[in-house]
Motif scaffolding. Structure first.
Motif, PDB file in Angstrom:
ATOM      1  N   VAL A 166      22.483 -61.550 -16.645  1.00  0.00           N
ATOM      2  CA  VAL A 166      23.869 -61.201 -16.366  1.00  0.00           C
ATOM      3  C   VAL A 166      24.629 -62.328 -15.669  1.00  0.00           C
ATOM      4  N   ASP A 167      23.901 -63.196 -14.959  1.00  0.00           N
ATOM      5  CA  ASP A 167      24.542 -64.254 -14.172  1.00  0.00           C
ATOM      6  C   ASP A 167      24.859 -65.458 -15.069  1.00  0.00           C
ATOM      7  N   HIS A 168      26.149 -65.809 -15.160  1.00  0.00           N
ATOM      8  CA  HIS A 168      26.549 -66.898 -16.053  1.00  0.00           C
ATOM      9  C   HIS A 168      25.969 -68.232 -15.602  1.00  0.00           C
ATOM     10  N   GLY A 169      25.926 -68.463 -14.292  1.00  0.00           N
ATOM     11  CA  GLY A 169      25.356 -69.710 -13.813  1.00  0.00           C
ATOM     12  C   GLY A 169      23.885 -69.838 -14.148  1.00  0.00           C
ATOM     13  N   LEU A 170      23.131 -68.783 -13.921  1.00  0.00           N
ATOM     14  CA  LEU A 170      21.707 -68.810 -14.257  1.00  0.00           C
ATOM     15  C   LEU A 170      21.494 -68.938 -15.757  1.00  0.00           C
ATOM     16  N   SER A 171      22.352 -68.303 -16.532  1.00  0.00           N
ATOM     17  CA  SER A 171      22.174 -68.367 -17.977  1.00  0.00           C
ATOM     18  C   SER A 171      22.361 -69.784 -18.506  1.00  0.00           C
ATOM     19  N   SER A 186      14.404 -75.965 -26.052  1.00  0.00           N
ATOM     20  CA  SER A 186      13.500 -76.494 -27.081  1.00  0.00           C
ATOM     21  C   SER A 186      12.726 -75.398 -27.812  1.00  0.00           C
ATOM     22  N   TYR A 187      12.981 -74.137 -27.455  1.00  0.00           N
ATOM     23  CA  TYR A 187      12.246 -73.036 -28.076  1.00  0.00           C
ATOM     24  C   TYR A 187      13.169 -72.297 -29.050  1.00  0.00           C
ATOM     25  N   PRO A 188      12.988 -72.480 -30.344  1.00  0.00           N
ATOM     26  CA  PRO A 188      13.861 -71.804 -31.315  1.00  0.00           C
ATOM     27  C   PRO A 188      13.635 -70.293 -31.376  1.00  0.00           C
ATOM     28  N   ASN A 189      12.550 -69.819 -30.788  1.00  0.00           N
ATOM     29  CA  ASN A 189      12.229 -68.387 -30.826  1.00  0.00           C
ATOM     30  C   ASN A 189      12.796 -67.628 -29.627  1.00  0.00           C
ATOM     31  N   VAL A 190      13.695 -68.273 -28.845  1.00  0.00           N
ATOM     32  CA  VAL A 190      14.332 -67.609 -27.713  1.00  0.00           C
ATOM     33  C   VAL A 190      15.832 -67.496 -27.974  1.00  0.00           C
ATOM     34  N   ARG A 191      16.340 -66.293 -27.814  1.00  0.00           N
ATOM     35  CA  ARG A 191      17.783 -66.051 -27.883  1.00  0.00           C
ATOM     36  C   ARG A 191      18.253 -65.517 -26.544  1.00  0.00           C
ATOM     37  N   ILE A 192      19.308 -66.091 -26.008  1.00  0.00           N
ATOM     38  CA  ILE A 192      19.833 -65.694 -24.704  1.00  0.00           C
ATOM     39  C   ILE A 192      21.080 -64.839 -24.902  1.00  0.00           C
ATOM     40  N   ASP A 193      21.100 -63.729 -24.213  1.00  0.00           N
ATOM     41  CA  ASP A 193      22.261 -62.836 -24.241  1.00  0.00           C
ATOM     42  C   ASP A 193      22.762 -62.704 -22.803  1.00  0.00           C
ATOM     43  N   VAL A 194      23.982 -63.196 -22.554  1.00  0.00           N
ATOM     44  CA  VAL A 194      24.583 -63.078 -21.225  1.00  0.00           C
ATOM     45  C   VAL A 194      25.252 -61.711 -21.165  1.00  0.00           C
TER      46      VAL A 194
END
Length: 242
Positions: free
Chosen positions: A38-43, A52-60
């Motif tokens: 949820v934290d934009h700075g941490l995201s 470098s990991y194509p298998n990770v998707r980040i959702d803010v």
């Protein structure tokens, strides 16, 4: 990832990804990770860590307001998370009710974990315990001392596993949880008092309770999910509405 049982190709949702201390090993295990922060700075920092990991998707996003069926789609998922302590109980209850997740391995504050897995008669047993038991099998995998974290928190943690299952009893859930919540609303009061607060007269309350426990002064802390369900069904048969 031994405790989580994550294998290559597994879909894993992580809530509270932070700086990626759990996200990275999940990705390295080959999981397809949806990391929610949820934290934009941490995201932003997280994007650098896992870039470098194509298998990770980040959702803010705020997991407390997520539409889980939309976010996760028709696929089946696991959850592996170090849950923020202040939202862990409502989040777990919401996920069990709405999310297409087949397995949870979550780290939570020890007192929270004990509430999630408690059984009738145990000190931590309460309305949360009954709600979890309605939708999942839950157990503590292990205790995690505070001194393994930096900065060191003031409390110990536990690793909890929850395996969702169909509702364990056949009863209108609105009626069931109205009875459960009222039963635990005043822990020093008897279930007879709770049923009277829900609108039953003393005679009906006593008759219903005799069918589940011979002690007329029984309290909610001693009753399991089956007993609460039996009480709710009997109340509905008498025309009570939640």
């Amino acid at each position: 990832m031994a405790d989580a049982g994550v294998r290559e190709g597994d879909r894993v949702v992580e809530v509270g990804a932070g700086l990626g201390s759990l996200t990275v090993p999940l990705a390295e295990a080959g999981a397809r990770v949806l990391a929610i922060e949820v934290d934009h700075g941490l995201s932003q920092a997280l994007r650098e860590v896992v870039g470098s990991y194509p298998n990770v998707r980040i959702d803010v996003a705020d997991a407390m307001h997520a539409d889980w069926p939309t976010a996760l789609g028709a696929e089946r998922w696991s959850m592996v998370s170090n849950l923020p302590y202040n939202v862990s109980v409502p989040l777990v209850l919401d996920l069990l009710r709405t999310a297409p997740i087949d397995r949870y391995v979550v780290m939570v504050q020890r007192q929270v974990g004990e509430r999630l897995v408690a059984r009738p008669g145990e000190e931590a047993y309460g309305a949360v315990s009954v709600r979890v038991a309605y939708r999942a099998d839950a157990r503590v995998l292990r205790r995690v001392p505070a001194d393994v974290f930096w900065p060191r928190p003031k409390v110990d943690s536990v690793l909890v596993r929850l395996d969702p299952c169909p509702p364990a009893v056949e009863v209108d859930p609105a009626a069931l949880f109205a009875v459960v919540d009222e039963g635990f609303a005043e822990r020093r009061k008897t279930m007879a008092n709770a049923l009277r607060r829900l609108g039953l007269d003393g005679g009906d309350a006593a008759e219903i309770l005799r069918a589940v426990d011979p002690d007329p002064s029984v309290r909610a802390e001693r009753l399991g999910l089956d007993a609460f369900a039996a009480i709710a069904r009997a109340m509905l048969e008498r025309g009570w509405t939640p």
